[in-house]
Design an enzyme around this catalytic site. Structure first.
Site, PDB file in Angstrom:
ATOM      1  N   ARG A  81       0.819  -1.223   0.000  1.00  0.00           N
ATOM      2  CA  ARG A  81       0.000   0.000   0.000  1.00  0.00           C
ATOM      3  C   ARG A  81       0.852   1.272   0.000  1.00  0.00           C
ATOM      4  NH1 ARG A  81      -3.961  -0.141   4.729  1.00  0.00           N
ATOM      5  NH2 ARG A  81      -2.216  -1.195   5.730  1.00  0.00           N
ATOM      6  N   GLU A 112     -20.778  -1.152  19.591  1.00  0.00           N
ATOM      7  CA  GLU A 112     -19.873  -1.844  18.653  1.00  0.00           C
ATOM      8  C   GLU A 112     -18.388  -1.509  18.834  1.00  0.00           C
ATOM      9  OE1 GLU A 112     -21.255  -1.680  14.526  1.00  0.00           O
ATOM     10  OE2 GLU A 112     -23.342  -1.648  15.162  1.00  0.00           O
ATOM     11  N   ARG A 144      -8.267   4.653  -0.190  1.00  0.00           N
ATOM     12  CA  ARG A 144      -8.951   3.705   0.677  1.00  0.00           C
ATOM     13  C   ARG A 144      -8.859   2.287   0.124  1.00  0.00           C
ATOM     14  NH1 ARG A 144     -12.851   5.474   4.592  1.00  0.00           N
ATOM     15  NH2 ARG A 144     -13.864   3.472   4.527  1.00  0.00           N
ATOM     16  N   ASP A 175     -28.182  -5.972  10.126  1.00  0.00           N
ATOM     17  CA  ASP A 175     -27.836  -4.967   9.119  1.00  0.00           C
ATOM     18  C   ASP A 175     -27.685  -5.589   7.740  1.00  0.00           C
ATOM     19  OD1 ASP A 175     -27.610  -2.706  10.805  1.00  0.00           O
ATOM     20  OD2 ASP A 175     -25.624  -3.347  11.465  1.00  0.00           O
ATOM     21  N   GLU A 205     -26.339  -3.339  -3.482  1.00  0.00           N
ATOM     22  CA  GLU A 205     -25.171  -3.419  -4.356  1.00  0.00           C
ATOM     23  C   GLU A 205     -24.935  -4.826  -4.886  1.00  0.00           C
ATOM     24  OE1 GLU A 205     -22.500  -1.812  -1.333  1.00  0.00           O
ATOM     25  OE2 GLU A 205     -21.259  -3.579  -1.633  1.00  0.00           O
ATOM     26  N   HIS A 207     -31.226  -2.603   8.749  1.00  0.00           N
ATOM     27  CA  HIS A 207     -30.761  -1.263   8.365  1.00  0.00           C
ATOM     28  C   HIS A 207     -30.141  -1.330   6.982  1.00  0.00           C
ATOM     29  CE1 HIS A 207     -28.576   2.472   8.192  1.00  0.00           C
ATOM     30  NE2 HIS A 207     -27.475   1.792   7.978  1.00  0.00           N
ATOM     31  N   GLU A 212     -30.949   4.967   5.283  1.00  0.00           N
ATOM     32  CA  GLU A 212     -30.268   6.230   5.014  1.00  0.00           C
ATOM     33  C   GLU A 212     -31.088   7.046   4.034  1.00  0.00           C
ATOM     34  OE1 GLU A 212     -26.196   5.990   3.521  1.00  0.00           O
ATOM     35  OE2 GLU A 212     -26.702   7.613   2.151  1.00  0.00           O
ATOM     36  N   HIS A 263     -22.468  11.398   7.490  1.00  0.00           N
ATOM     37  CA  HIS A 263     -21.196  11.391   6.750  1.00  0.00           C
ATOM     38  C   HIS A 263     -20.444  12.702   6.885  1.00  0.00           C
ATOM     39  CE1 HIS A 263     -23.772   8.326   4.974  1.00  0.00           C
ATOM     40  NE2 HIS A 263     -22.661   7.629   4.925  1.00  0.00           N
TER      41      HIS A 263
HETATM   42  N1  GLN Z   1     -24.548  -1.263  12.643  1.00  0.00           N
HETATM   43  C1  GLN Z   1     -23.567  -0.696  11.748  1.00  0.00           C
HETATM   44  C2  GLN Z   1     -23.020   0.586  12.347  1.00  0.00           C
HETATM   45  O1  GLN Z   1     -23.751   1.254  13.022  1.00  0.00           O
HETATM   46  C3  GLN Z   1     -24.161  -0.399  10.398  1.00  0.00           C
HETATM   47  C4  GLN Z   1     -23.130   0.148   9.440  1.00  0.00           C
HETATM   48  C5  GLN Z   1     -23.602   0.287   8.022  1.00  0.00           C
HETATM   49  O2  GLN Z   1     -24.758   0.393   7.751  1.00  0.00           O
HETATM   50  N2  GLN Z   1     -22.702   0.329   7.084  1.00  0.00           N
HETATM   51  O3  GLN Z   1     -21.876   0.932  12.109  1.00  0.00           O
HETATM   52 ZN    ZN Z   2     -25.696   2.342   7.125  1.00  0.00          ZN
END
Ligand code: GLN
Ligand code: ZN
Length: 772
Positions: free
Chosen positions: A15, A498, A529, A613, A619, A655, A679, A708
């Protein structure tokens, strides 16, 4: 018969490019050093490919940030807002990185160009912007410079350009009312100018990447193809033009290619779509050479020589050997660099290493395949073939793959296991009694800020400087703080935060059977990235609980409800390198069963709300719309296998991370999660559009602020957004939450934003009582 390559990873096997780019952006190194590191990577890549024995080595496959952005600079498609940077004060690099990353310095505040996914890969490109008065002119000579650079090293490369039609189709019309394909007339002269310069330097071959030739095309787009390649060929009769397609088959565009395109070679992806070979051999005239993409450029498995040779021999039967080229299926940009760097510190990896190949090894395979195809009886190569057969036999017989318990479970999944016992309506009533939540319940998506301290503890623990116990104690402290704090600001459904997770897929992969992790298996995602996807090599099995202790610990600290937090099977599949010896749908089922066991155990331990999630559901959609239905069927079934194991009273959340879900909203409804958080704060209206025509049946939390950016929303704007939502969705179905996890944010913004959010929910509740 020639071998060639479509593109080599440019991030550097360790990298190097990532590191030097980030240093440059933060002012820690000079542009001179950046340019030198880039040059070293290019020359190493070229020499390596030469050593391996590749006949046609690509150039201009290198990029400091993104190859589509490079094209925009080549043709001078620089949006007006960057024009202030074109003065003498700023360098080429300033303009380039400003387009990629935005420019906020001095009194400038220029927004970056949009970024989006490169077809169905995890690579993201910078979307060209087109305007009604769009002009093009030669701006960057990068392709010429790099061709020359390689020539100086004694290598006559095959420059890679994104073909004009694909370049236009990758872009977006920004303002005005016009059709971007009409811009081709103005664009082609710039391509011609470039090619003239390359011709003057002695170029023989040019590769035009035209992946759109593998997708559904309108008549207008087909015509554009015809015209463009007619002009290019008639202007440059001596240059050999290769069109590269990948990620899908060209079958339905075959007459266009065979009859109307004046090109010298066509590259096809035989890994993604081996069925296209027959039709291509039937239709493609001999004047067009055929490049067989037989080595998988998108996955990390060793090529199965016998299979590839079958394809090559079939081709030899129907056309002259000299009109055949052998190559990887697509650019190796999507593969990690070099398997030799993995020294087998981890046991599984050393066992399965013999099944794998990274970019460097893949090019070797291309060369060996050519040798085997041409001179079957040479010992040296026959040994290679035998070794290859042996590796695959070992793999097929490996204990990692023959897990009968998993096989049995997967094959005996019943209808009942994919449907909850009762309808949402009945569940909702029972859940209301059990959970006693207010209207407009507030919650978050799961993660709280991963501060330097948290990452540092993990780093120390992995290096052995912290014991497991010490590390766990730190995580527990974080959870304790997070719970206290969520109680204090009066959120309704809490999360543990988390803190123990580095990444939402890796965390589960590390604890499940069937996953391996590399040390250097990085793949570029965008700019600097990189991601290091886990490798799913065998049967996926869960031998122990993965999140139960943390969740139960968090729940023990509060009388409020704590939501369990899991990553769903589709997302785990989508963000990993997946085994190629069984269908993806089957592997997804195995993961679904493993996560289901976790759901069950969370419930048994008193957790009443569990979130699964699935940010990657969308995608995973196939490139051709005709294939969507089949994908959605198995993907949604996998989610349901995971989720439907609970009793009526247990509330399942999911989610997702995107707003354009209008086209799959009924599929999402079929997932039958009790609550979905999604989102949408950046395009609230767009999301709500979906609800005009479709009555979403279950509960939903449209994200009320964008996580974001560090910006803190105020209460009134959140209330406004929720008012808009209420026009389409009944109040009793609505939740209030941010639009994704808060992992990348700082604590200060997080605290203030969530306070504003809770306050907004309270106002909404007051409004409601006033309404009655
Ligand atoms: N539970 C994950 C978080 O809160 C969900 C992340 C995501 O949707 N990419 O980070
Ligand atoms: Zn998300």
């Amino acid at each position: 018969m020639l071998t060639h390559n479509l593109g080599y990873p440019r991030i550097g096997s360790k990298r190097e490019l990532k590191k030097v780019s980030e240093e440059y952006w933060s002012g820690k190194t000079t542009s001179k050093n950046l340019i030198q590191v880039a040059k070293n990577i290019r020359s190493q890549n070229w020499l390596l490919q030469k050593d391996i024995g590749i006949d046609l080595i690509p150039s201009n496959d290198f990029s400091l940030y993104d190859q589509v952005l490079d094209m925009s600079l080549m043709v001078g498609a620089i949006p007006k807002r960057f024009e202030t940077l074109l003065s003498e004060k700023f360098s080429y690099l300033d303009v380039y990185y400003a387009m990629a990353r935005g420019y906020q310095k001095d009194d400038h505040d220029i927004k970056a160009m949009e970024m989006t996914k490169w077809f169905d890969t995890n690579y993201h490109y910078i979307v060209p912007e087109f305007y009604e008065d769009q002009e093009f002119q030669l701006f960057s000579t990068k392709v010429i410079d790099e061709f020359y650079e390689a020539k100086e090293l004694g290598i006559l490369t095959k420059p890679v350009l994104i073909g004009p039609v694909s370049y236009i189709l990758l872009g977006k019309e920004k303002e005005g009312n016009f059709d971007k394909t009409e811009l081709l007339k103005k664009l082609i002269p710039v391509y011609i100018e470039i090619i003239e310069k390359l011709e003057a330097l002695g170029v023989e071959w040019i590769q035009f990447d035209e992946p759109f030739l593998g997708l559904d095309l309108s008549d207008k787009e087909k015509n554009a193809y015809k015209e463009v390649y007619l002009i290019l060929k008639s202007t440059f009769p001596k240059i050999k033009i290769m069109i590269a397609t990948y990620f899908e088959g060209v079958t339905d565009n075959l007459s266009l290619i065979a009859d109307d395109l004046l090109i010298n070679a066509l590259h096809i992806d035989l890994v993604r779509n081996p069925e296209q070979l027959g039709p291509v051999l039937n239709k493609l005239p001999d004047r067009i050479q055929l490049s067989l993409g037989v080595v998988d450029g998108r996955n990390i498995w060793k090529n199965e020589y016998q299979e590839s040779l079958q394809l090559i021999f079939n081709t030899i039967k129907s056309r002259d050997k000299d009109t055949i080229l052998i190559a990887p299926s697509c650019s190796l940009l999507h593969s990690p660099c070099d398997l030799d760097l993995e020294k087998g510190e981890n046991i599984v990896l050393s066992d399965i290493k013999d099944w794998m190949a990274f970019a460097k090894q893949k090019l070797n395979e291309v060369v060996v395949l050519k040798q085997l195809a041409l001179s079957k009886e040479q010992d040296e190569f026959l040994i290679k073939l035998e070794n290859n057969i042996q590796s695959h036999t070992n793999r097929r017989n490996s204990k990692y793959i023959q897990n009968l318990k998993v096989k049995d479970r997967v094959s005996s999944i019943s209808h009942k296991e994919t449907h909850r016992d009762n309808s949402f309506k009945i569940r909702k009533e029972l859940q209301e009694k059990e959970l006693r939540l207010p209207f407009f319940p507030t919650t978050t998506i799961g993660s709280f800020p991963q501060t330097k301290a948290v990452r540092n503890w993990r780093y120390k623990y992995k290096k052995g400087e912290l014991s497991l116990e010490e590390y766990n104690d730190h995580i527990k402290d974080e959870i304790r703080n997070a719970i206290d704090w969520q109680e204090k600001i009066d959120l309704d459904v809490l999360v543990h935060g988390e803190f123990e997770r580095n990444d939402m897929v890796e965390y589960f992969g590390e604890q499940l059977e069937g996953f391996a992790f590399t040390k250097f298996g990085w793949v570029q995602s965008y700019g600097s990235r990189c991601v290091k996807p886990p490798i799913i090599y065998g049967s996926v099995d869960r031998l122990k609980a993965m999140t139960v202790d943390w969740t139960v610990f968090a729940q023990s600290l509060t009388s409020k409800l704590v939501k369990g937090m899991l990553t769903g099977p589709i997302t785990i599949l989508q963000w990993s390198f997946v085994r190629n010896d069984q269908p993806r749908s089957l592997t997804c089922k195995e993961i679904a069963l493993a996560i289901r066991d976790e759901v069950k155990e969370l419930e048994e331990n008193g957790i009443k709300i569990i979130q699964i999630d699935e940010p990657a559901l969308r995608e995973g959609l196939p490139l051709r719309s005709k294939d969507w239905k089949a994908y959605l069927k198995w993907a949604i079934e996998a989610f349901k296998i995971t989720a439907t194991v609970v009793k009526n009273e247990t509330q399942i959340h999911t989610h997702m991370c995107y707003s354009e879900f209008n086209d799959i909203i009924d599929d999402i409804a079929r997932m039958d999660a009790d609550v979905i958080t999604i989102e949408c704060s950046r395009s609230q209206m767009e999301l709500l559009d979906a609800f005009k025509d479709f009555e979403y049946p279950n509960d939903i939390g449209p994200g009320v602020y964008d996580i974001h950016a560090p910006r803190i929303p105020n209460t009134s704007e959140i209330v406004d957004l929720m008012h808009k939502a209420q026009q389409y969705i009944p109040i009793r179905q609505l939740w209030v939450n941010p639009d994704c996890g808060l992992k990348t944010r700082g604590w200060k913004e997080t605290e203030e934003s969530l306070k504003a959010m809770v306050e907004a929910a309270k106002q909404l509740r007051v409004e409601m009582t006033q309404m009655v």
